[in-house]
Design a protein around this motif. Structure first.
Motif, PDB file in Angstrom:
ATOM      1  N   PRO A  98       0.796  -1.231   0.000  1.00 41.05           N
ATOM      2  CA  PRO A  98       0.000   0.000   0.000  1.00 41.05           C
ATOM      3  C   PRO A  98       0.828   1.281   0.000  1.00 41.05           C
ATOM      4  CG  PRO A  98      -0.952  -1.598   1.515  1.00 41.05           C
ATOM      5  CD  PRO A  98       0.347  -2.175   1.048  1.00 41.05           C
ATOM      6  N   PHE A  99       1.988   1.281   0.677  1.00 39.07           N
ATOM      7  CA  PHE A  99       2.783   2.509   0.700  1.00 39.07           C
ATOM      8  C   PHE A  99       3.374   2.825  -0.670  1.00 39.07           C
ATOM      9  CE2 PHE A  99       5.464  -0.934   2.416  1.00 39.07           C
ATOM     10  CZ  PHE A  99       6.584  -0.884   1.603  1.00 39.07           C
ATOM     11  N   ARG A 100       3.523   1.824  -1.532  1.00 43.82           N
ATOM     12  CA  ARG A 100       3.953   2.088  -2.913  1.00 43.82           C
ATOM     13  C   ARG A 100       2.810   2.764  -3.691  1.00 43.82           C
ATOM     14  NH1 ARG A 100       8.788   1.313  -1.647  1.00 43.82           N
ATOM     15  NH2 ARG A 100       9.618  -0.783  -1.421  1.00 43.82           N
ATOM     16  N   LEU A 101       1.583   2.352  -3.406  1.00 44.42           N
ATOM     17  CA  LEU A 101       0.428   2.994  -4.045  1.00 44.42           C
ATOM     18  C   LEU A 101       0.408   4.482  -3.703  1.00 44.42           C
ATOM     19  CD1 LEU A 101      -2.267   2.938  -5.589  1.00 44.42           C
ATOM     20  CD2 LEU A 101      -3.383   2.299  -3.439  1.00 44.42           C
ATOM     21  N   ASN A 102       0.709   4.810  -2.461  1.00 43.92           N
ATOM     22  CA  ASN A 102       0.749   6.215  -2.057  1.00 43.92           C
ATOM     23  C   ASN A 102       1.783   6.991  -2.870  1.00 43.92           C
ATOM     24  OD1 ASN A 102      -1.164   5.600  -0.108  1.00 43.92           O
ATOM     25  ND2 ASN A 102       0.349   5.336   1.524  1.00 43.92           N
ATOM     26  N   GLU A 103       2.932   6.368  -3.124  1.00 48.96           N
ATOM     27  CA  GLU A 103       3.966   7.008  -3.939  1.00 48.96           C
ATOM     28  C   GLU A 103       3.448   7.302  -5.343  1.00 48.96           C
ATOM     29  OE1 GLU A 103       7.797   5.070  -4.056  1.00 48.96           O
ATOM     30  OE2 GLU A 103       7.452   4.169  -2.091  1.00 48.96           O
ATOM     31  N   VAL A 104       2.803   6.296  -5.928  1.00 50.91           N
ATOM     32  CA  VAL A 104       2.305   6.435  -7.301  1.00 50.91           C
ATOM     33  C   VAL A 104       1.237   7.528  -7.377  1.00 50.91           C
ATOM     34  CG1 VAL A 104       1.072   5.261  -9.165  1.00 50.91           C
ATOM     35  CG2 VAL A 104       2.858   4.057  -7.905  1.00 50.91           C
ATOM     36  N   GLN A 105       0.324   7.526  -6.430  1.00 46.81           N
ATOM     37  CA  GLN A 105      -0.729   8.544  -6.430  1.00 46.81           C
ATOM     38  C   GLN A 105      -0.139   9.939  -6.259  1.00 46.81           C
ATOM     39  OE1 GLN A 105      -3.117   6.674  -3.316  1.00 46.81           O
ATOM     40  NE2 GLN A 105      -4.748   6.282  -4.809  1.00 46.81           N
ATOM     41  N   SER A 106       0.925  10.044  -5.474  1.00 42.64           N
ATOM     42  CA  SER A 106       1.583  11.333  -5.286  1.00 42.64           C
ATOM     43  C   SER A 106       2.234  11.814  -6.579  1.00 42.64           C
ATOM     44  CB  SER A 106       2.636  11.204  -4.178  1.00 42.64           C
ATOM     45  OG  SER A 106       3.339  12.409  -4.005  1.00 42.64           O
ATOM     46  N   TRP A 107       2.876  10.900  -7.299  1.00 40.67           N
ATOM     47  CA  TRP A 107       3.480  11.262  -8.586  1.00 40.67           C
ATOM     48  C   TRP A 107       2.428  11.801  -9.547  1.00 40.67           C
ATOM     49  CZ3 TRP A 107       6.293   5.919  -8.947  1.00 40.67           C
ATOM     50  CH2 TRP A 107       7.448   5.944  -8.145  1.00 40.67           C
ATOM     51  N   ILE A 108       1.323  11.076  -9.630  1.00 37.62           N
ATOM     52  CA  ILE A 108       0.278  11.463 -10.583  1.00 37.62           C
ATOM     53  C   ILE A 108      -0.342  12.793 -10.178  1.00 37.62           C
ATOM     54  CG2 ILE A 108      -1.957  10.801 -11.547  1.00 37.62           C
ATOM     55  CD1 ILE A 108      -1.101   7.871 -11.226  1.00 37.62           C
ATOM     56  N   LYS A 109      -0.595  12.954  -8.886  1.00 31.56           N
ATOM     57  CA  LYS A 109      -1.210  14.190  -8.391  1.00 31.56           C
ATOM     58  C   LYS A 109      -0.341  15.403  -8.672  1.00 31.56           C
ATOM     59  CE  LYS A 109      -3.284  16.196  -4.225  1.00 31.56           C
ATOM     60  NZ  LYS A 109      -3.547  16.015  -2.773  1.00 31.56           N
ATOM     61  N   SER A 110       0.993  15.232  -8.649  1.00 31.84           N
ATOM     62  CA  SER A 110       1.904  16.355  -8.881  1.00 31.84           C
ATOM     63  C   SER A 110       1.906  16.804 -10.337  1.00 31.84           C
ATOM     64  CB  SER A 110       3.327  15.974  -8.457  1.00 31.84           C
ATOM     65  OG  SER A 110       3.847  14.958  -9.300  1.00 31.84           O
ATOM     66  N   GLY A 134       5.926  -3.676  -6.011  1.00 30.18           N
ATOM     67  CA  GLY A 134       7.272  -3.115  -5.973  1.00 30.18           C
ATOM     68  C   GLY A 134       7.981  -3.482  -4.685  1.00 30.18           C
ATOM     69  N   HIS A 135       8.953  -4.385  -4.767  1.00 32.82           N
ATOM     70  CA  HIS A 135       9.670  -4.800  -3.564  1.00 32.82           C
ATOM     71  C   HIS A 135      10.833  -3.856  -3.289  1.00 32.82           C
ATOM     72  CE1 HIS A 135      13.176  -6.344  -5.705  1.00 32.82           C
ATOM     73  NE2 HIS A 135      12.369  -6.986  -6.538  1.00 32.82           N
ATOM     74  N   GLY A 136      11.448  -4.020  -2.125  1.00 30.22           N
ATOM     75  CA  GLY A 136      12.545  -3.154  -1.723  1.00 30.22           C
ATOM     76  C   GLY A 136      13.876  -3.581  -2.302  1.00 30.22           C
ATOM     77  N   PHE A 137      14.918  -2.890  -1.884  1.00 31.37           N
ATOM     78  CA  PHE A 137      16.279  -3.176  -2.331  1.00 31.37           C
ATOM     79  C   PHE A 137      16.987  -4.100  -1.343  1.00 31.37           C
ATOM     80  CE2 PHE A 137      16.422   1.238  -4.450  1.00 31.37           C
ATOM     81  CZ  PHE A 137      15.979   0.713  -5.643  1.00 31.37           C
ATOM     82  N   LEU A 138      17.915  -4.863  -1.858  1.00 31.16           N
ATOM     83  CA  LEU A 138      18.872  -5.548  -1.004  1.00 31.16           C
ATOM     84  C   LEU A 138      20.036  -4.591  -0.807  1.00 31.16           C
ATOM     85  CD1 LEU A 138      18.952  -9.115  -2.590  1.00 31.16           C
ATOM     86  CD2 LEU A 138      17.599  -8.317  -0.653  1.00 31.16           C
ATOM     87  N   THR A 139      20.494  -4.475   0.393  1.00 31.99           N
ATOM     88  CA  THR A 139      21.579  -3.546   0.665  1.00 31.99           C
ATOM     89  C   THR A 139      22.817  -4.267   1.167  1.00 31.99           C
ATOM     90  OG1 THR A 139      20.749  -3.167   2.906  1.00 31.99           O
ATOM     91  CG2 THR A 139      19.993  -1.665   1.190  1.00 31.99           C
ATOM     92  N   PHE A 154       8.968  -9.094   2.429  1.00 32.98           N
ATOM     93  CA  PHE A 154       8.722  -8.804   1.020  1.00 32.98           C
ATOM     94  C   PHE A 154       8.029  -7.455   0.859  1.00 32.98           C
ATOM     95  CE2 PHE A 154       6.998 -10.267  -3.261  1.00 32.98           C
ATOM     96  CZ  PHE A 154       8.243 -10.207  -3.847  1.00 32.98           C
ATOM     97  N   GLY A 155       8.697  -6.564   0.138  1.00 31.03           N
ATOM     98  CA  GLY A 155       8.208  -5.207  -0.046  1.00 31.03           C
ATOM     99  C   GLY A 155       9.133  -4.186   0.579  1.00 31.03           C
ATOM    100  N   ASN A 156       9.884  -4.598   1.605  1.00 32.32           N
ATOM    101  CA  ASN A 156      10.808  -3.697   2.286  1.00 32.32           C
ATOM    102  C   ASN A 156      12.255  -3.976   1.874  1.00 32.32           C
ATOM    103  OD1 ASN A 156       8.708  -2.479   3.719  1.00 32.32           O
ATOM    104  ND2 ASN A 156       8.843  -3.976   5.374  1.00 32.32           N
ATOM    105  N   ASP A 157      13.145  -3.078   2.270  1.00 30.70           N
ATOM    106  CA  ASP A 157      14.570  -3.295   2.027  1.00 30.70           C
ATOM    107  C   ASP A 157      15.096  -4.362   2.985  1.00 30.70           C
ATOM    108  OD1 ASP A 157      14.381  -1.257   0.200  1.00 30.70           O
ATOM    109  OD2 ASP A 157      15.376   0.248   1.455  1.00 30.70           O
TER     110      ASP A 157
END
Length: 609
Positions: A250-262, A355-360, A398-401
């Motif tokens: 869900p937090f990735r959805l928030n990112e996408v909606q923010s991009w579109i809104k901008s 969208g999953h996170g990164f391996l660091t 899954f989803g986080n770094d």
């Protein structure tokens, strides 16, 4: 931007009428109802005609509904360099999800592949002294070999240099053009070669550095073709409101909606300065932008071998995708650009983009361009595919770094796979061999009558299924491990070795206890199969089953009651050997031996020359 000139078939492009109905469904799974046949037009006696009509209807209604496939995709990996652990992680996760869906008896199409066009590829090929084609062949092969070593059971491997893919891209381009969504204009901006993308200055770090690759962007001015992304802002906003599960977590959805809104800006879909790519259909001086090209690999991959290439043929073979599995760095392309492109072409949108996170490593994202990669091939060589698959799926939510540490890797794998699961099986089979000649004295259903341990296992298996279905792979591993932990506790509490010593009724109870634990191990083997397929097979064969029997299991076989009286177990031997930590200084010794060996090989070569 410079003057905006809409293109059409008059500009030299062939046009394809949009087919808004292609794809059959907008989102999720649907089953089409059977069509009823009309009665024959030729005169037939009325009684016969009625009976025939009813019989035909009955036959049609008996036909099973069309089963939509579960189509899962990884990104098409860029071949500017060999695969690293980041791309391996995505593919391992996709494979685990695909294996679970197959256990659910769904028709699965697991797509992966390589993205082989663009400026970075041409540059990498030149650096290696190869042609772009030769370079792509070499690196694409490296991906397939690694997937084999990691037990990746994909169904389709698409390369964007495939001629069938090129045909699909050109047809798709023409359809979008025909819809009035492609125009020509000049563009000047800051371009990240590694991202293959123009950047907004407000996104960049000091000295115009890309925040992803930490390298300066270069200023470019090009005469390109553009896609009218801004036209789809309202539709994308409405779609995401109506389909909140389209982007996960869900937090990735928030990112996408923010991009579109901008505010969405049109983006360039061609390059005049890049030769290594698919030629734009109406302009041989330009090539298709790498993302507009590569995203269509998810569709072109659906074509069957030998099938005439075409967009509609590919779509009818399984589109839309059920799940795009990607890293968070390419979320914008998959959750904003791609849906708009599909809308323009009149095609259905995928059901979900995850969208999953990164391996660091050392707190930084691992990546080829950053030079801090963790080599998956080396990990598999040292620890085996099961250990690598288990650690990254169990220890990274899954989803986080998630961060890699070798000490943690060894400790987790040893504790979970060697001790909790492997040792439980080994000591149970040892007791069975010593006291029952390796033969089960009871059916597992009879042995567990009235035993709360059976209820515990059944509840945990249901949790495993729930977590797999919700893409909570770490939690699925944890619930499987809980079965093993419960089995070890049961063994310690019941102490069957003591019952066998006492004899009589106590010996019979002890024999039942061993059957119960081995039934739990059988269930563990199936439940863990999406994560550690080789380990699961070894467990199943230790329990007296054949490889063919194991390959035929489905999720329904996790139901209690699979072990039968009279079944003979294999001789006990460890199914997962403990990993021993390298002693201090061992790495240096190994490196010295490798260097000495290389020196020897070179000197031998000189002598031979």
């Amino acid at each position: 931007m410079a003057g905006r000139a809409l293109l059409s078939s008059q500009n030299g492009l062939y046009a394809v009428a949009p087919l808004s109905s292609i794809g059959g469904r907008s989102n999720g799974f649907t089953a089409s109802l059977p069509l009823l046949r009309r009665c024959p037009a030729a005169p037939i006696p009325s009684s016969t005609r009625c009976r025939s009509h009813l019989r035909t209807e009955a036959e049609e209604l008996k036909k099973p509904p069309k089963v939509e496939p579960f189509v899962i995709t990884t990104p098409l990996y860029y071949v500017n360099a060999p695969p690293h652990m980041g791309s391996a992680y995505t593919t391992i996760a996709a494979d685990a999800i695909a294996r679970f869906q197959r256990l659910q008896e769904k028709k699965v199409i697991f797509i992966t592949g390589t993205d082989e066009h663009g400026e970075k590829i041409a540059s990498a090929a030149e650096t290696s002294g190869k042609s772009p084609s030769e370079h792509c062949d070499t690196v694409s092969h490296a991906f397939r070999m690694l997937w084999k070593e990691l037990d990746i059971a994909y169904d389709k491997f698409i390369r964007t240099t495939d001629s069938r893919h090129e045909a699909v891209v050109k047809e798709f381009y023409s359809r979008v053009l025909n819809n009035g969504d492609i125009y020509r204009a000049d563009y000047e901006g800051l371009y990240c070669v590694n991202c293959e993308e123009y950047k907004d200055e407000k996104e960049l770090l000091e000295n115009n550095c890309c925040p992803m690759h930490l390298k300066p962007c270069v200023r470019r001015k090009e005469d390109n073709y553009f896609f009218s992304l801004s036209k789809y802002q309202r539709r994308l906003e409405e779609f995401l409101l109506q389909n909140p599960d389209f982007v996960k977590p869900p937090f990735r959805l928030n990112e996408v909606q923010s991009w579109i809104k901008s505010g969405l800006r049109d983006f360039s879909i061609s390059r005049s300065s890049v030769d290594w790519g698919i030629t734009v259909p109406n302009d041989s001086r330009q090539t298709v932008y790498v993302w507009f090209d590569a995203l269509l690999g998810y569709i072109s991959a659906l074509l069957e071998d030998g099938e005439k290439p075409g967009l509609q043929q590919a779509v009818s073979s399984g589109w839309p995708a059920s799940l795009h599995l990607i890293g968070k760095d390419i979320l914008r392309f998959h959750a904003v650009y791609w849906p708009a492109m599909l809308m323009s072409a009149g095609l259905s949108l995928p059901s979900m983009v995850f969208g999953h996170g990164f391996l660091t490593k050392d707190g930084m994202k691992m990546g080829k361009s950053l030079g801090n990669t963790l080599e998956p091939k080396d990990l598999v060589g040292r620890f085996g595919a099961d250990a690598v698959r288990y650690f990254f799926l169990r220890e990274v939510e899954f989803g986080n770094d998630g961060d890699y540490s070798e000490d943690r890797f060894i400790n987790i794998v040893n504790a979970h796979l060697a001790n909790t699961i492997g040792n439980l099986l080994n000591r149970t089979l040892g007791l069975l061999k010593k006291n029952c000649q390796s033969m089960l004295a009871f059916d597992s259903g009879i042995a567990a009558e009235g035993n709360p341990f059976k209820d515990t296992v059944e509840k945990l298996v249901e949790k495993v299924r729930y977590h797999y279905e919700n893409l909570s792979l770490s939690s699925a591993c944890e619930s499987v491990l809980d079965i093993g932990t419960a089995g070890n506790s049961y063994m310690d509490e019941r102490a069957p070795w003591s019952g066998f010593k006492q004899g009589g009724a106590s010996s019979e109870i002890a024999a039942k206890d061993l059957v119960i634990i081995l039934e739990a191990m059988r269930i563990i083997a199936i439940a863990l199969f999406p994560i550690t397929p080789r380990l699961s097979l070894r467990i199943y064969m230790q329990l007296g089953f054949s490889k063919d029997q194991f390959e035929a299991v489905t999720w329904s076989d996790t139901k209690w009651g699979g072990m039968k009286a009279g079944q003979i177990m294999a001789d006990p031997k460890p199914v997962f050997a403990r990993i021993e930590s390298r002693k201090e200084g061992e790495d240096e010794v190994v490196q010295k031996l490798v260097k000495d060996k290389k020196k020897t090989s070179r000197s031998q070569g000189l002598v031979q020359a």
